[in-house]
Scaffold this active site. Structure first.
Site, PDB file in Angstrom:
ATOM      1  CG  ASP A 101      -2.015  -0.972   1.203  1.00 32.08           C
ATOM      2  OD1 ASP A 101      -2.018  -1.834   0.299  1.00 32.08           O
ATOM      3  OD2 ASP A 101      -2.886  -0.918   2.084  1.00 32.08           O
TER       4      ASP A 101
ATOM      5  CG  HIS B 133      -4.500   2.660  -0.547  1.00 28.58           C
ATOM      6  ND1 HIS B 133      -5.404   1.903   0.190  1.00 28.58           N
ATOM      7  CD2 HIS B 133      -3.533   3.049   0.343  1.00 28.58           C
ATOM      8  CE1 HIS B 133      -4.991   1.835   1.450  1.00 28.58           C
ATOM      9  NE2 HIS B 133      -3.875   2.538   1.578  1.00 28.58           N
TER      10      HIS B 133
ATOM     11  CG  HIS C 131       2.185  -0.289   4.438  1.00 25.38           C
ATOM     12  ND1 HIS C 131       1.891  -1.261   5.366  1.00 25.38           N
ATOM     13  CD2 HIS C 131       1.068   0.485   4.336  1.00 25.38           C
ATOM     14  CE1 HIS C 131       0.650  -1.083   5.805  1.00 25.38           C
ATOM     15  NE2 HIS C 131       0.135  -0.031   5.201  1.00 25.38           N
TER      16      HIS C 131
END
Length: 365
Positions: free
Chosen positions: A55, A106, A199
């Site tokens: 992410d 996102h 991430h």
């Protein structure tokens, strides 16, 4: 807990010291890998497929290292990009696709979407769709809500945009200071079809990749794509990471429309408009309209058309409708009116009635 426990700014600050200390180590390690390495063609995937996800990218300080390390270890992953990052670093989004990765939405600014109105949520998601489509030529099918927070309003907007909401089964805790060993251990819990949250800004996460790859091989498991239909990790289909044609949800089972009809028109101002029907089902259909500036920049646009029958728009995103009945007029939102020369933007809608592609007129200001 997980992505919803700490705001993105605090998570970045939390990892700053570790990232700085390990940056030299990661750079040196990445420099030694063979970037042309690829998965073995005879890989044993009898244990199933898992979804590796990253992410908050693209990140100019880390994404290239992350991509190179994934490629060197024969792994593919899904990158859930923040829209404003994609807008600022489109070359990194293209690099993700070129490396064989899949790209998801996102949100544009990583806000708490459950505290926002439907129109605000729609802007967050649609702007990200546009930024990624401009960078890669296609729009995502997958969406991960910031912090893992969701509600019925958000789900309704996702449905309108044809996006599948993807949460996770395993949290690597990389955002919470997890060590490389702890990230590897978390990935070791993945079972067939499951998805792990990681991430795109931590050196510890990059360093975990070789061990994650080795662990998957030892369990005869392979990195897979996340199915837009089921939301689970499945065998890669060999296609591109993103799709230009979102699929809406409907009470009826949608069936693919015939070969889409595209109607470009000259327009009365310095812009053109193109409508494409991307899906149809009993009693309704979904279309996208692409607005493109001419040889000069524009600060606003309006697209008009008349339906050939009794069609009517029930949901609209990326534009503002005025009037009703058979004549339709859609003007730009505040965020997508300014277009550079030859630049484009897209709005979409769901309509009642039989699929139709009327003649469009575009006027610019």
């Amino acid at each position: 807990m997980a992505d919803n426990a700490v705001p993105i700014g605090r998570r970045t600050g939390l990892r700053k010291a570790v990232a700085t200390a390990l940056a030299g180590v990661v750079t040196a390690a990445v420099a030694t890998v063979a970037l042309s390495a690829a998965p073995a063609s005879a890989a044993d995937c009898s244990g199933g497929y898992v979804g590796l996800t990253y992410d908050d990218g693209p990140n100019p300080n880390n994404t290239t290292n992350l991509l190179n390390t994934l490629k060197a270890n024969g792994l593919r992953a899904t990158f859930f990009n923040i829209g404003q990052n994609a807008q600022n670093y489109p070359s990194l989004v293209r690099a993700q696709v070129d490396a064989g990765m899949w790209v998801g939405n996102h949100s544009y600014t990583h806000p708490h979407l459950t505290q926002m109105s439907s129109s605000q949520i729609q802007s967050e998601l649609q702007r990200t769709q546009q930024a990624i489509q401009q960078a890669t030529g296609a729009a995502p099918k997958l969406f991960r809500p910031p912090y893992g927070e969701t509600n019925s309003t958000l789900k309704s907007v996702e449905q309108q945009l044809g996006l599948r909401e993807i949460i996770w089964d395993v949290d690597s805790q990389d955002w919470n200071g997890a060590s490389t060993a702890q990230i590897v251990q978390a990935a070791g819990r993945l079972q067939n079809g499951q998805i792990i949250l990681m991430h795109d800004q931590y050196s510890t996460t990059v360093q975990a990749i070789p061990q994650i790859a080795a662990n998957l091989r030892s369990r005869n498991m392979c990195p897979g794509m996340i199915s837009p239909s089921t939301g689970r990790a499945v065998a890669p289909d060999g296609g591109g990471p993103v799709s230009p044609s979102p699929s809406p949800s409907s009470p009826q089972s949608p069936s693919p429309s015939p070969t889409p009809t595209v109607t470009p028109t000259a327009g009365t101002g310095a812009c053109t408009a193109t409508m494409q029907t991307v899906n149809s089902w009993g009693g309704g259909f979904q279309s996208n309209v692409t607005v493109r500036a001419g040889s000069s920049a524009i600060s606003g646009w309006t697209v008009t058309w008349s339906w050939p029958g009794s069609q009517s728009i029930s949901q609209l995103w990326g534009g503002l409708q005025s009037g009703s009945g058979s004549s339709v007029s859609v003007r730009n939102e505040s965020w997508n009116g300014s277009l550079g020369a030859s630049a484009s933007t897209t709005f979409g809608f769901v309509a009642n009635g039989t699929a139709a592609t009327p003649t469009l007129t575009c006027s610019a200001s």
